[in-house]
Write an enzyme that holds these catalytic residues in place. Sequence first.
Site, PDB file in Angstrom:
ATOM      1  N   ASN A   4       6.151  -3.522 -15.258  1.00 22.39           N
ATOM      2  CA  ASN A   4       7.557  -3.772 -15.590  1.00 22.39           C
ATOM      3  C   ASN A   4       7.928  -5.251 -15.594  1.00 22.39           C
ATOM      4  OD1 ASN A   4       7.640  -1.009 -15.531  1.00 22.39           O
ATOM      5  ND2 ASN A   4       9.438  -0.848 -14.248  1.00 22.39           N
ATOM      6  N   VAL A  44      11.854  -8.456 -17.550  1.00 21.87           N
ATOM      7  CA  VAL A  44      11.805  -7.606 -16.371  1.00 21.87           C
ATOM      8  C   VAL A  44      12.489  -6.290 -16.722  1.00 21.87           C
ATOM      9  CG1 VAL A  44      12.453  -7.351 -13.948  1.00 21.87           C
ATOM     10  CG2 VAL A  44      11.882  -9.617 -14.855  1.00 21.87           C
ATOM     11  N   CYS A  45      11.736  -5.193 -16.712  1.00 16.84           N
ATOM     12  CA  CYS A  45      12.276  -3.892 -17.082  1.00 16.84           C
ATOM     13  C   CYS A  45      12.844  -3.187 -15.857  1.00 16.84           C
ATOM     14  CB  CYS A  45      11.194  -3.017 -17.709  1.00 16.84           C
ATOM     15  SG  CYS A  45      10.688  -3.563 -19.338  1.00 16.84           S
ATOM     16  N   LEU A  46      14.167  -3.160 -15.765  1.00 14.28           N
ATOM     17  CA  LEU A  46      14.853  -2.494 -14.665  1.00 14.28           C
ATOM     18  C   LEU A  46      16.140  -1.878 -15.193  1.00 14.28           C
ATOM     19  CD1 LEU A  46      14.583  -5.037 -11.688  1.00 14.28           C
ATOM     20  CD2 LEU A  46      13.655  -2.723 -11.720  1.00 14.28           C
ATOM     21  N   THR A  93      17.622  -3.190 -18.986  1.00 15.63           N
ATOM     22  CA  THR A  93      16.418  -3.402 -19.796  1.00 15.63           C
ATOM     23  C   THR A  93      15.475  -2.204 -19.734  1.00 15.63           C
ATOM     24  OG1 THR A  93      15.462  -4.576 -17.903  1.00 15.63           O
ATOM     25  CG2 THR A  93      16.473  -5.920 -19.632  1.00 15.63           C
TER      26      THR A  93
END
Length: 454
Positions: free
Chosen positions: A91, A98-100, A105
């Site tokens: 992530n 930043v995949c959150l 995102t």
Amino acid sequence: MNQSTLRLTRELADIQKSNDLSLAVACRDADIRNIKALIVGPPDTPYEFGFFEVPPPQSTGFYLSHVKYPGKAPTVNAITTNGGRCRFNPNIYAGGKVCLSILGTWRGERGEEWSSAQGLESILISIQSLMSANPYENEPGYENANSQHHKDNQTAYVLKIRHETLRISIIQRLEEYLGLKPDGTYILRQPEEGEGSGDDPQYVEEGGVYFFEPFKDLCKRRFLWYYDTYLASIETERAKVTENQQFVRMPFETVNSNSMEGKFSYSELERRIKNIRRALDAEAEKWGPEGMEALKREEGVAANLQRQFEQTKVYFSKSDAVTLDIDLQDKNPFIWQVSYIGRPMTNLDGGLFNFTLRFSVRFPEEQPRVQFSTPMFHHRINNDGIPSYFPGRPDDVRSHIEGVIALLEEDDPAYDPRTQLNTEASKLYWGTKEEKREYSKRFRRAVQRSMEYS
């Protein structure tokens, strides 16, 4: 100030005042919208004690719109990616994304999205949560991956993340701060005009341009804290792989763009990490002569330290609570030598403990380097005599001394793996009753022998 700026100011102050050893934040000059943040990798993970920065593109910090924040999440990108070439997590992409769900995102469950009740600390803790003991589990679909192949991938992924945490987030970062090349020689730099200066510890020069680096001193001091841990990790990890063995590419990694490519070279990492330690020791050794020059020029920092020395010496001479002696080495206010006598009727009884505080001419922005010359066996003092202590006021030298004494005298500390600098002593201290007794014996033996080193 508008409400957004007031809130952001309060959030920054709260994080900076907290005792969280894993998070640090700073903003550049008066531009409160541009924030830099540092996450120290959690213990017992492949990210352990690495230094990970999370500003957005162009290294400008979190971008926070006065109009939209906190109604809308800030833009956040990671930059500890080896120049966009290393993906540190499923992530956390090599490009910095930043995949959150909290950042919008990633599609999360209901209730996981951003709300105005959240803030900078929420974001940093969420990013830190990705740095787990098994980061492979952050990949979507992991829960259905039960084959032996996926289990092997999990192991291989942890192995290469640990190697790159040491190489990129620790070694490369400290080499940059110190102006070191990988071969251990120094980069020759000519001073140039520009924003910041080489005398400012919060700036790093590269190609005549100065970059805002507010965590430079923090990372140097933490490196000294964890130096033994880094070396122990290298020894442990090198036994699990073959030298020059290629990294295993994960199913979710994209060739040459969003992956972690490379090979294991722990011999090289060990050599470079020892070079960094030597360079840090040499840097602190130079502070004494630099301080004497500042004293001759009657600079304010020299007068400040001289005044603090006189006041601190008087304070402790009148104190009934502690017995210690303070002197200046060669009348240099930048080098303080402290001798502390253990309190009667305690485990320190009969002990004489000597430690030195070395100060930079950039104090207090650059904090003192504290080191015991008396050999110690203590879970919060590493093998080189460097303690993990906490001053109440970073600009007050007396507070530093009191912090070191508090470390020695604490009877019932709370367990915090981030402060455990001596692995052997820590294992005994926090172990079984028998192990705790063994710790006490070895500690008392060190106390009894301390007079030999006076």
